[in-house]
Design a protein around this motif. Structure first.
Motif, PDB file in Angstrom:
ATOM      1  N   LEU A  55      89.867 -11.469 -19.555  1.00 39.17           N
ATOM      2  CA  LEU A  55      90.558 -10.776 -20.776  1.00 39.17           C
ATOM      3  C   LEU A  55      90.976 -11.450 -21.992  1.00 39.17           C
ATOM      4  CD1 LEU A  55      92.442  -7.912 -18.998  1.00 39.17           C
ATOM      5  CD2 LEU A  55      90.608  -7.539 -20.768  1.00 39.17           C
ATOM      6  N   HIS A  56      91.136 -12.782 -21.803  1.00 41.74           N
ATOM      7  CA  HIS A  56      92.315 -13.789 -22.520  1.00 41.74           C
ATOM      8  C   HIS A  56      91.443 -15.045 -22.843  1.00 41.74           C
ATOM      9  CE1 HIS A  56      95.502 -10.694 -22.731  1.00 41.74           C
ATOM     10  NE2 HIS A  56      95.211 -10.659 -21.361  1.00 41.74           N
ATOM     11  N   GLU A  57      90.376 -15.385 -22.130  1.00 34.37           N
ATOM     12  CA  GLU A  57      89.923 -16.879 -22.544  1.00 34.37           C
ATOM     13  C   GLU A  57      88.351 -16.579 -22.605  1.00 34.37           C
ATOM     14  OE1 GLU A  57      90.897 -19.374 -19.298  1.00 34.37           O
ATOM     15  OE2 GLU A  57      93.060 -19.012 -19.230  1.00 34.37           O
ATOM     16  N   ASP A  58      87.782 -17.328 -23.265  1.00 37.67           N
ATOM     17  CA  ASP A  58      86.345 -17.626 -23.712  1.00 37.67           C
ATOM     18  C   ASP A  58      85.795 -18.232 -22.457  1.00 37.67           C
ATOM     19  OD1 ASP A  58      86.498 -16.045 -25.878  1.00 37.67           O
ATOM     20  OD2 ASP A  58      86.816 -18.181 -27.252  1.00 37.67           O
ATOM     21  N   VAL A  59      84.442 -17.976 -22.162  1.00 37.32           N
ATOM     22  CA  VAL A  59      83.657 -18.682 -21.055  1.00 37.32           C
ATOM     23  C   VAL A  59      83.281 -20.011 -21.768  1.00 37.32           C
ATOM     24  CG1 VAL A  59      81.641 -18.781 -20.108  1.00 37.32           C
ATOM     25  CG2 VAL A  59      82.880 -16.735 -20.050  1.00 37.32           C
ATOM     26  N   PRO A  60      83.852 -20.968 -20.982  1.00 37.70           N
ATOM     27  CA  PRO A  60      83.833 -22.471 -21.640  1.00 37.70           C
ATOM     28  C   PRO A  60      82.191 -22.747 -21.666  1.00 37.70           C
ATOM     29  CG  PRO A  60      84.311 -22.603 -19.199  1.00 37.70           C
ATOM     30  CD  PRO A  60      84.637 -21.048 -19.671  1.00 37.70           C
ATOM     31  N   PRO A  61      81.921 -23.779 -22.491  1.00 41.21           N
ATOM     32  CA  PRO A  61      80.612 -24.026 -22.866  1.00 41.21           C
ATOM     33  C   PRO A  61      79.835 -24.991 -21.629  1.00 41.21           C
ATOM     34  CG  PRO A  61      81.821 -25.522 -24.464  1.00 41.21           C
ATOM     35  CD  PRO A  61      82.628 -24.388 -23.689  1.00 41.21           C
TER      36      PRO A  61
END
Length: 644
Positions: free
Chosen positions: A230-236
């Motif tokens: 919900l609160h963090e983007d998927v890291p590259p």
């Protein structure tokens, strides 16, 4: 210990047709077996719902929904469903058997994958999901466990148990369906939401896991993982795999955007992005072995042809010191003589070594010219134009200094109408400046009209569907007083409906008029067989026998299906015969207290009756028992104890 041997279904024949040979896997809702279709003599997978869930209408509806949904998807990357039915308390699906492993097995064994391998797995998955999305369904539970990889390399999507129509919202009373590591944020905030973009998000997470060997969000509890979604983007992926191509980071970021409005609208759109990203990657980028890989894979370097330019060295030709000049075109200082030089002797043909020298010089000149030609800017690469409109493709090609060649149209199930399906040469290929590129433009899916096959025999109905460009789908059977047994009651979609060519059409076949199965328990085999055959049913006597305190030995102790069940004419009723009551040794309780005697007899499986008479009203000791200790009596029978 072999747990398969303890499975009661192994060795049995379900519905008089499917012989269960081995257990493959066990899930929370069903068990999957390898089975043999004894009618068609083919191996298949049998997915059998746990009997404890079969009484729950919600689970059964979900189970049958999976069958109907998949039956409408005639796609090479979707595990096919052949049949659905029930046998007593067992509800089952007969499915395509895939010999191989799951993507989870691959990731467990190999860790992170090379980008080429990851895209080779992702793209068939997206093609399968794209077919589902265009048919109006959402999978909702995409994860590596549901991606099957056959021994022949085919990739298939399985387990459509959570499938929902795009325009349907599931009532889940707040429950979150799916696997937490692959849930889109909107699935967490709005449980039951059905939108193709939840599958797109899950595929982005799966791609991240294939490229890095790790899930993007982890935690000590499911709640922590849900919070991160919900609160963090998927890291590259390149944060874990240094040097990974930017195009792959971009592809993962696009698929896993937390705002669904920023993601590709369905799997078909994500498939187009994946193909475009692949076209921009070099072979070295595609075949790079990540450090997280469990073992260094063969990079196939020697499988690719390489041209390595090198300088050619020309050795001087030998000179005949006693003879004439070696030949025309070769300048050499003659020896000084005291008199005029002698005229050279004429040769009828130049010597062979002169030819060799001339060829060498020409080769040097040719190689030099070729290197100059290649490096002089005469070649370019075909730009990526897949999934672009024809006008956009023309603009890109002209901007690259190329011309548009022949344009033809073809039907496509996965590429949007009016956009580019393929090019010749393909995107990324090396081509001379000003050359032309042929385009293939999508006309969208080919549509045909479903024929009306009501009242056709099943084989004739299947033939008619194939002749019209459709695939016969799952066959279910229902009772009908109007339609003859073995003939078609209806199809889904119905006759006259427009559907894309190659779509599967589910067929409902008549089982004829319903028959109430009579109760034959307690009867002899002969009498039971006569009653059942008179009702229009077939009879099978099981090789297994069971103990029964109520049924005499050799009589029918159990029947499947039971009495009161509705069956079709010609269906088989299996009879299980009685071995009589189970005999148990009676314990000796004479001299024991009443409480101890009753406890011991009941533990042995007997009922106990007390005989106190007038003299035993106040007694507490057993003076006599109706069956003496050490003798045998039927388990469950009554033992009378006399108390004095």
């Amino acid at each position: 210990m072999d747990t398969t041997l303890q499975d009661p279904l192994v060795g049995q024949v379900l519905d008089g047709r499917y012989r269960v040979d081995a257990r493959i896997a066990v899930g929370g809702m069903a068990t999957v077996y390898r089975a043999l279709d004894t009618r068609l003599d083919r191996v298949l997978a049998l997915k059998v719902m746990h009997p404890a869930l079969a009484a729950d209408g919600t689970f059964v509806e979900r189970f049958i929904r999976e069958a109907k949904s998949v039956a409408r998807l005639a796609h090479p990357n979707v595990v096919q469903v052949f049949d659905q039915g029930t046998d007593g308390s067992y509800v089952y699906l007969a499915m395509e058997y895939i010999a191989g492993c799951t993507l989870r097995d691959v990731l467990r064994d190999r860790g992170a994958l090379q980008p080429r391998a990851a895209l080779d797995i992702l793209e068939p998955v997206l093609a399968a999901l794209g077919a589902a999305h265009r048919a109006g369904f959402v999978h909702r539970d995409m994860k590596p466990e549901n991606v099957l990889i056959g021994d022949d390399g085919r990739v298939k999507v399985a387990d459509f148990g959570l499938v929902r129509s795009v325009d349907t919202v599931t009532s889940t009373t707040g429950a979150v369906l799916g696997t937490v590591s692959y849930l889109a944020p909107e699935q967490i905030e709005q449980p039951g939401a059905a939108d193709p973009r939840v599958d797109v998000y899950a595929c982005g997470v799966v791609l991240h896991e294939m490229l890095t060997g790790e899930k993007p969000h982890d935690g000590d509890s499911p709640a922590i993982v849900l919070y991160k979604h919900l609160h963090e983007d998927v890291p590259p992926p390149s944060a874990l795999v240094p040097g990974l191509a930017y195009e792959l980071d971009e592809l993962v970021a696009s698929a896993t955007a937390r705002n669904p409005g920023l993601r590709p609208y369905d799997a078909v759109a994500l498939l187009a992005q994946s193909r475009e990203a692949r076209s921009r990657l070099s072979d070295d980028q595609l075949d790079a072995v990540p450090p997280q890989a469990a073992s260094v894979a063969h990079d196939r370097a020697e499988d690719r042809t390489s041209v390595l330019p090198r300088a050619l060295s020309v050795r001087p030709l030998p000179v005949d010191e006693d003879g004439p000049e070696p030949g025309a075109g070769i300048l050499r200082t003659s020896r000084l003589e005291s008199g005029p030089p002698l005229p050279p002797r004429r040769r009828t043909r130049p010597p062979g070594r002169v030819y060799a020298l001339v060829a060498a010089v020409l080769l040097v000149l040719g190689v030099g010219a070729g290197v100059w030609y290649i490096n002089s800017g005469q070649f370019t690469k075909v730009p990526p134009v897949l999934e672009k409109t024809e006008a956009q493709a023309r603009d890109r090609l002209e901007a690259a200094g190329l011309e548009v060649g022949k344009v033809r149209h073809e039907y496509s199930d996965t590429v949007k109408r009016g956009t580019v399906v393929s090019t010749d040469p393909e995107p990324g290929a090396r081509i001379r400046d000003n050359d032309s590129v042929k385009l293939v433009i999508s006309d969208g899916p080919e549509t045909v009209e479903v024929p009306d096959v009501q009242d056709y025999r099943l084989d004739k109905a299947r033939t008619a569907l194939k002749q019209d460009g459709l695939e016969p789908g799952m066959v279910t059977r229902e009772f009908s007083d109007e339609v003859e047994r073995g003939s078609v009651i209806s199809t889904d979609p119905a006759g006259g409906t427009e559907r894309r060519a190659g779509s599967a059409v589910a067929i409902v076949v008549s089982k004829g008029s319903p028959i109430d199965v009579p109760d034959v328990t307690g009867e002899s085999v002969e009498d039971a067989t006569a009653d059942l055959e008179e009702a229009g049913l077939k009879v099978k006597v099981s090789s297994e026998e069971i103990n029964s305190a109520d049924v005499d030995k050799g009589a029918v102790a159990r029947q499947t299906p039971e009495d009161g069940t509705t069956a079709a004419e010609g269906d088989t009723v299996t009879l299980t015969l009685s071995k009589g009551p189970e005999m148990v040794e009676v314990p000796d309780v004479v001299g024991d207290s009443v409480d101890d005697a009753k406890a011991e007899l009941e533990d042995a499986g007997f009922e106990v009756d007390e005989d106190r008479g007038l003299l035993g009203l106040f007694g507490d000791t057993v003076k006599k028992q109706s069956v003496e200790g050490g003798e045998s009596a039927p388990k469950g029978s009554k033992i009378t104890i006399t108390i004095r």
